[in-house]
Design a protein around this motif. Structure first.
Motif, mmCIF file in Angstrom:
data_model
loop_
_atom_site.group_PDB
_atom_site.id
_atom_site.type_symbol
_atom_site.label_atom_id
_atom_site.label_comp_id
_atom_site.label_asym_id
_atom_site.label_seq_id
_atom_site.Cartn_x
_atom_site.Cartn_y
_atom_site.Cartn_z
ATOM 1 N N VAL A 31 10.799 -4.649 -24.901
ATOM 2 C CA VAL A 31 10.730 -3.693 -23.837
ATOM 3 C C VAL A 31 9.469 -2.886 -24.113
ATOM 4 O O VAL A 31 8.949 -2.280 -24.650
ATOM 5 N N ASP A 32 8.709 -3.309 -22.666
ATOM 6 C CA ASP A 32 7.355 -2.494 -22.540
ATOM 7 C C ASP A 32 7.475 -1.294 -22.006
ATOM 8 O O ASP A 32 7.928 -1.117 -20.631
ATOM 9 N N VAL A 33 6.782 -0.343 -22.694
ATOM 10 C CA VAL A 33 7.029 1.117 -22.110
ATOM 11 C C VAL A 33 5.483 1.477 -21.963
ATOM 12 O O VAL A 33 4.541 1.480 -22.952
ATOM 13 N N MET A 34 5.206 1.981 -20.847
ATOM 14 C CA MET A 34 3.603 2.143 -20.274
ATOM 15 C C MET A 34 3.701 3.677 -19.579
ATOM 16 O O MET A 34 4.537 3.867 -18.830
ATOM 17 N N VAL A 62 10.953 -2.344 -28.853
ATOM 18 C CA VAL A 62 10.238 -1.362 -28.101
ATOM 19 C C VAL A 62 8.781 -1.277 -28.243
ATOM 20 O O VAL A 62 8.470 -0.798 -29.318
ATOM 21 N N HIS A 63 8.120 -1.768 -27.325
ATOM 22 C CA HIS A 63 6.611 -1.752 -27.561
ATOM 23 C C HIS A 63 6.045 -0.465 -26.780
ATOM 24 O O HIS A 63 6.065 -0.418 -25.282
ATOM 25 N N ALA A 81 16.638 2.119 -29.616
ATOM 26 C CA ALA A 81 15.752 1.207 -30.191
ATOM 27 C C ALA A 81 16.032 0.725 -31.506
ATOM 28 O O ALA A 81 16.342 1.613 -32.444
ATOM 29 N N ASP A 82 15.818 -0.405 -31.768
ATOM 30 C CA ASP A 82 15.911 -1.021 -33.221
ATOM 31 C C ASP A 82 14.558 -0.971 -33.875
ATOM 32 O O ASP A 82 14.539 -0.766 -35.148
ATOM 33 N N LEU A 83 13.570 -1.142 -33.112
ATOM 34 C CA LEU A 83 12.064 -1.161 -33.506
ATOM 35 C C LEU A 83 11.142 -0.592 -32.705
ATOM 36 O O LEU A 83 11.240 -0.947 -31.216
ATOM 37 N N LEU A 84 10.297 0.028 -33.020
ATOM 38 C CA LEU A 84 9.144 0.790 -32.168
ATOM 39 C C LEU A 84 7.764 0.198 -32.721
ATOM 40 O O LEU A 84 7.566 0.241 -34.084
#
Length: 215
Positions: A31-34, A62-63, A81-84
């Motif tokens: 998941v790309d968060v910008m 989650v990126h 989120a499992d990973l950030l």
């Protein structure tokens, strides 16, 4: 084993629930968060991650392509989120350390990200403390870019650091990954592959995932 993480940035947002089901054989969902500041584009945020969590059991990777990401760690943790993963370029070192500490407090997995311009050595202050290192093989901010082969030596260098300092850490690659470039990055040392258009642009997403695995 190589993990495949389809990027929903290339999915049809008008029918995101169905798009997630199309890639149910994947290992993770990327998941790309910008935020429109760290990168010029704006994508999605906390409400979409929360909605995704309700429709899938896939690991949510989650990126965060956002400035000063420590501000949003709790919100994305609450969303499921499992990973950030946070960009080393997105804050000064104390801010990056604060973001990782916040992930620790929330019990979620921690990642750091390098833009193409950032040297492999930048991971060394953090490598013992993270679960994942993400190497961008395109400039962050937009999907569909061409794979940057000049990043392969960086991937190989970081793989050596991982083997020396933190063998359980994943090495993820994001940008221009397709069945051809997938083999190159795996040979360089990657074990998690993010793919957007190579999966969601295919008529058969499940077949595309198998192709990325080399099956």
């Amino acid at each position: 084993m190589i993990k495949i993480a389809p990027s929903i940035l290339s999915a049809n947002f008008a029918d995101l629930g169905r798009e997630v089901q199309r890639v149910s054989s994947a290992d993770w969902l990327h998941v790309d968060v910008m935020d429109g500041m760290f990168v010029s584009n704006i994508s999605i945020g906390v409400p979409v991650v929360k909605s995704l969590r309700k429709v899938t059991d896939l690991f949510l990777d989650v990126h965060l392509m956002i400035e000063k990401p420590v501000r949003y760690i709790d919100a994305f943790a609450d969303a499921g989120a499992d990973l950030l993963s946070v960009h080393l370029e997105a804050d000064m070192p104390p801010g990056i350390r604060a973001a990782l500490d916040a992930m620790d407090r929330r019990g979620i997995k921690k990642g750091i990200v390098l833009r193409p311009i950032t040297a492999a050595e930048a991971v060394l202050p953090y490598i013992k403390d993270v679960d994942l290192i993400l190497v961008m093989t395109v400039e962050p901010g937009f999907g569909g870019q061409k794979f940057m082969a000049d990043q392969l030596p960086k991937i190989a260098a970081i793989r050596k650091y991982i083997e020396e300092y933190n063998p359980s850490c994943h090495l993820e690659v994001d940008g221009g990954v397709d069945p051809v470039t997938a083999r190159q990055v795996v040979e360089a040392g990657a074990d998690v592959l993010v793919a957007g258009s190579a999966v969601y642009g295919a008529a058969d997403a499940e077949a595309a995932i198998r192709a990325l695995r080399g099956e």
